[in-house]
Scaffold this active site. Structure first.
Site, PDB file in Angstrom:
ATOM      1  N   LYS A  71       0.837  -1.204   0.000  1.00  0.00           N
ATOM      2  CA  LYS A  71       0.000   0.000   0.000  1.00  0.00           C
ATOM      3  C   LYS A  71       0.871   1.253   0.000  1.00  0.00           C
ATOM      4  O   LYS A  71       0.662   2.169  -0.796  1.00  0.00           O
ATOM      5  CB  LYS A  71      -0.937  -0.002   1.233  1.00  0.00           C
ATOM      6  CG  LYS A  71      -1.872  -1.205   1.255  1.00  0.00           C
ATOM      7  CD  LYS A  71      -2.797  -1.207   2.455  1.00  0.00           C
ATOM      8  CE  LYS A  71      -2.102  -1.456   3.771  1.00  0.00           C
ATOM      9  NZ  LYS A  71      -1.455  -2.790   3.851  1.00  0.00           N
ATOM     10  N   THR A  72       1.857   1.289   0.910  1.00  0.00           N
ATOM     11  CA  THR A  72       2.753   2.453   0.978  1.00  0.00           C
ATOM     12  C   THR A  72       3.521   2.596  -0.334  1.00  0.00           C
ATOM     13  O   THR A  72       3.705   3.705  -0.851  1.00  0.00           O
ATOM     14  CB  THR A  72       3.764   2.259   2.134  1.00  0.00           C
ATOM     15  OG1 THR A  72       3.034   1.908   3.298  1.00  0.00           O
ATOM     16  CG2 THR A  72       4.585   3.497   2.385  1.00  0.00           C
ATOM     17  N   ASP A 116      -1.074   6.626   6.657  1.00  0.00           N
ATOM     18  CA  ASP A 116      -1.079   5.197   6.931  1.00  0.00           C
ATOM     19  C   ASP A 116      -1.962   4.958   8.161  1.00  0.00           C
ATOM     20  O   ASP A 116      -2.152   5.874   8.966  1.00  0.00           O
ATOM     21  CB  ASP A 116       0.372   4.756   7.213  1.00  0.00           C
ATOM     22  CG  ASP A 116       0.538   3.261   7.039  1.00  0.00           C
ATOM     23  OD1 ASP A 116      -0.391   2.607   6.541  1.00  0.00           O
ATOM     24  OD2 ASP A 116       1.618   2.750   7.396  1.00  0.00           O
ATOM     25  N   THR A 165      -5.376  -1.448   7.210  1.00  0.00           N
ATOM     26  CA  THR A 165      -5.475  -2.906   7.263  1.00  0.00           C
ATOM     27  C   THR A 165      -6.878  -3.300   7.723  1.00  0.00           C
ATOM     28  O   THR A 165      -7.225  -4.459   7.698  1.00  0.00           O
ATOM     29  CB  THR A 165      -4.455  -3.465   8.281  1.00  0.00           C
ATOM     30  OG1 THR A 165      -4.588  -2.722   9.492  1.00  0.00           O
ATOM     31  CG2 THR A 165      -3.038  -3.350   7.761  1.00  0.00           C
ATOM     32  N   ARG A 224       6.486  -8.313   1.883  1.00  0.00           N
ATOM     33  CA  ARG A 224       7.371  -7.890   2.968  1.00  0.00           C
ATOM     34  C   ARG A 224       7.956  -9.104   3.695  1.00  0.00           C
ATOM     35  O   ARG A 224       9.148  -9.139   4.000  1.00  0.00           O
ATOM     36  CB  ARG A 224       6.639  -6.981   3.964  1.00  0.00           C
ATOM     37  CG  ARG A 224       7.602  -6.559   5.096  1.00  0.00           C
ATOM     38  CD  ARG A 224       6.972  -5.655   6.110  1.00  0.00           C
ATOM     39  NE  ARG A 224       6.719  -4.335   5.574  1.00  0.00           N
ATOM     40  CZ  ARG A 224       5.591  -3.660   5.785  1.00  0.00           C
ATOM     41  NH1 ARG A 224       4.627  -4.201   6.498  1.00  0.00           N
ATOM     42  NH2 ARG A 224       5.435  -2.460   5.278  1.00  0.00           N
TER      43      ARG A 224
HETATM   44  P1  ADP Z   1       2.204  -1.938   3.178  1.00  0.00           P
HETATM   45  O1  ADP Z   1       2.215  -0.452   3.084  1.00  0.00           O
HETATM   46  O2  ADP Z   1       1.001  -2.543   2.525  1.00  0.00           O
HETATM   47  O3  ADP Z   1       2.390  -2.441   4.586  1.00  0.00           O
HETATM   48  P2  ADP Z   1       4.696  -1.741   1.704  1.00  0.00           P
HETATM   49  O4  ADP Z   1       4.247  -0.919   0.547  1.00  0.00           O
HETATM   50  O5  ADP Z   1       5.481  -1.059   2.774  1.00  0.00           O
HETATM   51  O6  ADP Z   1       3.444  -2.516   2.346  1.00  0.00           O
HETATM   52  O7  ADP Z   1       5.525  -2.982   1.108  1.00  0.00           O
HETATM   53  C1  ADP Z   1       6.377  -3.766   1.899  1.00  0.00           C
HETATM   54  C2  ADP Z   1       7.586  -4.182   1.093  1.00  0.00           C
HETATM   55  O8  ADP Z   1       7.187  -5.137   0.125  1.00  0.00           O
HETATM   56  C3  ADP Z   1       8.251  -3.013   0.342  1.00  0.00           C
HETATM   57  O9  ADP Z   1       9.596  -2.978   0.649  1.00  0.00           O
HETATM   58  C4  ADP Z   1       8.193  -3.374  -1.106  1.00  0.00           C
HETATM   59  O10 ADP Z   1       9.524  -3.444  -1.598  1.00  0.00           O
HETATM   60  C5  ADP Z   1       7.665  -4.785  -1.170  1.00  0.00           C
HETATM   61  N1  ADP Z   1       6.564  -4.844  -2.118  1.00  0.00           N
HETATM   62  C6  ADP Z   1       5.257  -4.697  -1.812  1.00  0.00           C
HETATM   63  N2  ADP Z   1       4.503  -4.850  -2.913  1.00  0.00           N
HETATM   64  C7  ADP Z   1       5.343  -5.090  -3.924  1.00  0.00           C
HETATM   65  C8  ADP Z   1       5.152  -5.344  -5.321  1.00  0.00           C
HETATM   66  N3  ADP Z   1       3.919  -5.387  -5.841  1.00  0.00           N
HETATM   67  N4  ADP Z   1       6.239  -5.531  -6.088  1.00  0.00           N
HETATM   68  C9  ADP Z   1       7.462  -5.516  -5.533  1.00  0.00           C
HETATM   69  N5  ADP Z   1       7.721  -5.304  -4.228  1.00  0.00           N
HETATM   70  C10 ADP Z   1       6.666  -5.091  -3.425  1.00  0.00           C
END
Ligand code: ADP
Length: 340
Positions: A71-72, A116, A165, A224
């Protein structure tokens, strides 16, 4: 290498700082580098193209789904692709309307504000967001008592990107003010394998296809967690092998981390065991369960439950969580069906 490093939970590690660094190193910058979530990417491409053609800022968007699914990353990609600045904050940090005001008034037209854990905004700040999102206006109360005045601030045409989430905890007025709602799904094993290979390349690691496949298999279909596992296996391969990441090294590292073939950690198995042994297999309320395993309710719901449910090991019923027949089987126990 200390043993605490190797045995610490991979799903919810204590060391947030190291995690943030890994996340930002491996985060894709452009939409074309973002793996999977095809439908979302297609929609975002259209939304961005249309906004660019109209010369307008992006509409407000909400991304929801379990932690670690990207998401981030999507919020940062949108800022990169739109060549817009992004300010990052989170629901619990924004304690007062003044905190929100100072962020919003420092934005320019087209900038992105990423919030977030938006479900954790307090009521006052959330209500101040409504006119900000709808009319780009912020009403601030100055002073106290009868002499208090409402100051109306005009805001730049910013884009709010929220991530959560727990979409169910968002109020209707807030949810309805987002132009686009996107649910991120767990990734396929093949997509996770591509992510692992990409991360290995960035980190300059040698990885064999069977190594990437083994890591993907235990990643809970979550990028992640896959990246964290890759790092653990890398450490293990450096210390116990020749640095090359393959299936053998991955399996040895996972057995040391007590991660089983389905990607479940000890804590996941403990959750199943507690429901079975202490509460007769359920139903058990989430608060009681969290207390019984010594975890925060949010961690239980956001981190552990989604994958246990995805595997069909536990189920949600109106009266609480129950371990399913599959869950009993996973523990090597016999399931006796009972009426709930
Ligand atoms: P969230 O915000 O949903 O908790 P993040 O955007 O922080 O998740 O993603 C966590 C990690 O996973 C990041 O370091 C990113 O590199 C990796 N990641 C997430 N989605 C992808 C994707 N679609 N392709 C490649 N790497 C991803």
């Amino acid at each position: 290498m200390s043993s605490s490093v190797i045995t610490e939970s991979v799903i919810a590690p204590a060391c947030k700082k190291e995690d943030l660094l890994l996340d930002s190193t491996l985060r894709p910058r452009q939409l074309k580098e973002y793996i999977g979530q095809q439908k979302i990417k297609e929609s975002l491409e259209i939304i961005m193209e249309a906004a660019k053609n109209r010369g307008e800022s992006l509409e407000h968007m909400l991304f929801h789904g379990p932690a670690g699914l990207g998401k981030t990353t999507l919020a940062h990609i949108l800022s990169y692709e739109m060549q817009a600045n992004i300010k990052v904050t989170s629901g619990p940090i924004l304690e007062r309307t003044g905190d929100l005001a100072s962020l919003l008034t420092n934005l320019n037209d087209g900038d992105i504000l990423f919030i977030d854990e938006i479900h954790r905004l307090n009521r006052t700040v959330e209500e101040a967001l409504y006119p900000a999102m709808e009319d780009f206006r912020l009403d601030i109360v100055v002073g106290k008592g009868p002499s208090a005045q409402v100051l109306e601030l005009n805001l730049p045409r910013f884009t709010l990107i929220g991530a959560t989430t727990r979409i169910g905890l968002l109020t209707n007025p807030l949810r309805s003010r987002f132009g686009g709602l996107f649910r991120l799904n767990l990734y396929s094993p093949a997509e996770i394998q591509t992510i692992v290979n990409r991360s290995a390349k960035i980190l300059n690691l040698t990885i064999e296809p069977n190594g990437a496949c083994a890591i993907a298999g235990c990643s809970r279909r979550n990028p992640r967690i896959a990246n964290r596992l890759l790092k653990r296996v890398r450490d293990f391969a450096q210390v116990k092998g020749d640095g090359i990441i393959n299936e053998k090294m991955a399996k040895k590292a996972f057995s040391m981390l007590e991660i089983d073939n389905s990607g479940l950690e000890k804590i996941d198995r403990d959750i199943l065991k507690v429901i079975v042994e202490k509460f007769g297999g359920g139903p058990i309320g989430v608060q009681t369960l969290a207390a019984a395993i010594g975890e925060e309710e949010d961690t239980l719901v956001d981190v552990y439950e989604p994958y246990l449910m995805e595997l069909g090991l536990i189920a949600r019923t109106p009266r609480g969580r129950v371990v399913t027949a599959n869950g009993y089987q996973h523990l090597g126990l016999k399931h006796i069906a009972k009426k709930i």
